[in-house]
Design an enzyme around this catalytic site. Sequence first.
Site, short mmCIF file in Angstrom:
data_model
loop_
_atom_site.label_atom_id
_atom_site.label_comp_id
_atom_site.label_asym_id
_atom_site.label_seq_id
_atom_site.Cartn_x
_atom_site.Cartn_y
_atom_site.Cartn_z
N GLU A 118 -0.17 3.88 13.72
CA GLU A 118 -0.88 5.03 13.63
C GLU A 118 -1.72 4.57 12.66
O GLU A 118 -2.00 3.23 12.20
CB GLU A 118 0.10 5.95 11.86
CG GLU A 118 1.62 6.35 12.72
CD GLU A 118 2.30 7.19 11.37
OE1 GLU A 118 2.79 8.47 11.87
OE2 GLU A 118 2.55 6.54 10.14
N CYS A 131 -8.65 4.91 8.20
CA CYS A 131 -7.42 2.86 8.03
C CYS A 131 -6.67 3.22 9.08
O CYS A 131 -6.12 3.38 10.09
CB CYS A 131 -6.77 4.24 7.23
SG CYS A 131 -4.92 2.28 6.32
N CYS A 138 4.80 -4.48 10.61
CA CYS A 138 4.85 -5.42 9.92
C CYS A 138 6.08 -6.05 9.53
O CYS A 138 7.31 -6.14 8.99
CB CYS A 138 4.14 -4.80 8.80
SG CYS A 138 3.71 -5.74 7.57
N CYS A 142 7.37 -6.01 2.50
CA CYS A 142 6.98 -5.72 0.82
C CYS A 142 8.37 -4.57 0.16
O CYS A 142 8.48 -3.90 0.97
CB CYS A 142 5.91 -5.13 0.72
SG CYS A 142 4.03 -6.59 1.21
N CYS A 145 7.19 -0.14 0.38
CA CYS A 145 6.31 -0.27 1.54
C CYS A 145 6.91 0.00 2.83
O CYS A 145 8.18 -0.11 3.19
CB CYS A 145 5.27 -1.01 1.70
SG CYS A 145 3.74 -0.45 3.74
N GLY A 204 1.04 -3.36 9.41
CA GLY A 204 0.41 -4.72 10.18
C GLY A 204 0.13 -5.21 8.67
O GLY A 204 -0.65 -4.78 7.99
N GLU A 205 0.01 -6.75 8.74
CA GLU A 205 -0.52 -7.94 7.95
C GLU A 205 -1.76 -8.44 8.81
O GLU A 205 -1.78 -9.13 9.59
CB GLU A 205 0.07 -8.08 7.65
CG GLU A 205 -0.32 -9.76 6.58
CD GLU A 205 -1.45 -9.56 5.93
OE1 GLU A 205 -1.43 -8.77 4.82
OE2 GLU A 205 -2.33 -10.41 5.77
N SER A 236 -7.81 -5.55 4.00
CA SER A 236 -6.11 -6.41 2.55
C SER A 236 -5.45 -6.88 3.34
O SER A 236 -5.33 -6.77 3.80
CB SER A 236 -6.10 -4.90 2.56
OG SER A 236 -5.17 -4.55 1.62
N SER A 259 -3.62 -7.29 -2.10
CA SER A 259 -2.94 -6.63 -2.61
C SER A 259 -1.83 -7.07 -3.85
O SER A 259 -0.57 -8.37 -3.09
CB SER A 259 -1.60 -6.21 -1.25
OG SER A 259 -2.88 -5.13 -0.75
N LEU A 260 -1.78 -6.85 -5.16
CA LEU A 260 -1.77 -8.17 -6.39
C LEU A 260 -0.05 -7.81 -6.10
O LEU A 260 1.03 -7.94 -6.60
CB LEU A 260 -2.20 -8.52 -7.11
CG LEU A 260 -2.43 -9.42 -8.23
CD1 LEU A 260 -2.06 -11.02 -6.95
CD2 LEU A 260 -3.06 -9.93 -9.09
N ASN A 335 3.60 5.62 -3.92
CA ASN A 335 3.72 6.72 -3.37
C ASN A 335 4.98 6.34 -2.70
O ASN A 335 5.92 5.12 -2.64
CB ASN A 335 2.78 6.68 -2.03
CG ASN A 335 1.40 6.99 -2.16
OD1 ASN A 335 1.09 7.49 -3.26
ND2 ASN A 335 0.60 6.25 -1.68
N CYS A 378 -1.08 5.21 1.72
CA CYS A 378 -0.80 3.73 1.45
C CYS A 378 0.82 3.79 1.18
O CYS A 378 1.67 4.04 0.44
CB CYS A 378 -1.78 3.08 0.23
SG CYS A 378 -3.09 3.15 0.10
#
Length: 394
Positions: A118, A131, A138, A142, A145, A204-205, A236, A259-260, A335, A378
């Site tokens: 996507e 985006c 991924c 996390c 997510c 993805g990373e 990111s 992304s902390l 979200n 996100c």
Amino acid sequence: MIEDSPRCYQSAGWSEASRAPLSQMEVQQRELLGLTSSDLCLFLESLGERSYHGKQLYHSIYKLRQFQIGQMSDLSRSLRNRLQECSCLTLPQIALSQLSIDGTRKYLFELADGQRIESVFIPEEYRDTLCISTQVGCPMDCKFCLTALIGLARNLTSGEIAGQVLAILKDQEGSSIKAGHAPEQKKTTSLRGRPVNIVLMGIGEPLLNLENVSRALVLMTDPNGIGIPPHRITLSTVGVVPKILELARAPVVPNLAISLSATTDDVRNQLMPVNRKYPIQELIKACAQFPLRPRQRITFEYVLIHSVNDYDDDARRLVKLVSGLRAKVNLLPLNPGQGNAMRSSSPERVRRFQEILTSKGLAAYIRQPRGADIFAACGQLHQQSVPMDVAAVL
Ligand code: SAH
């Protein structure tokens, strides 16, 4: 070597380094999307054609966004026929496109091997943001997510990464042509006269696929092609420390976002398993070594989760953590996605968190989610567009 991009059919590949002529079998299988101008020149040479036709081909694909080889009027009819026999151009296909009530459009793309990803088009007041995904799924896991539920299927090729940009620009230009705006022919890409930003923040990373991402960055920024300047592109990452330093040495260096989402290793270990390998202090050290252009800053993204990472002490620790860096903070109220017990911080808590940061001189912005009604915000990207019933499906 040219990366291991998917061929139209199975193939043994084609080596730029060796300049080896292609056997007939291999020639039949060349995927053109993702090749640079010099790759295309070499390809045409290997066909026994003049290499400058490679530049014309490049211009047709990336500048004119003409993806039908048979319609590339810069090339002779016989060359078009030849290319159609021995190569193909596989743009990610729009399987579904959904429009949010806020104007955000989410695209579900199908790739040559049937995998799905996507991407999101986000119109803003003074610019449009695309985006883009960098992997199918991924592996980072996390806990906040939705993408994490998919797991990793494979990396995207550079053609598939840049191809999302091309496909979205083409689709958006299609609607603006209908609305009376002509497509742009300038060095820098714009839509409706507004600049285009790219964020590598989809599925993805990106730093786990750095080689292909790096090639895609070259394609996306080339003024003779897609033409989006590096300062308009942001990558990111969850913080794959050695790869941050590798990115700093890439031919095209984008803006960096980290992304902390936590200020202690204890909490970050739980939310983002990557932290067990690369803890916060190591991550901050890598950020300090990342070269910045004048006025450029590193963005720290902080997902705010009720009673997990949204305490006043977190805000104070965050200020200390980034105090030696040129940094800004984007606050992202959680979200909904994974369906677990985590909740977003309340609007009051989000504002209080922001106040603590700004009162200590740290720039902090609250990011309003875009496209949440179609699961385009996100942390909500998945491989199928959901939920269908609330979206205007076109
Ligand atoms: N793997 C990269 C890029 C994809 S995520 C990365 O993690 O940075 C893009 C952004 O969405 C990250 O900042 C991530 O922290 C944020 N995000 C993920 N899930 C979210 C959620 N449920 N709510 C708000 N932001 C989320």
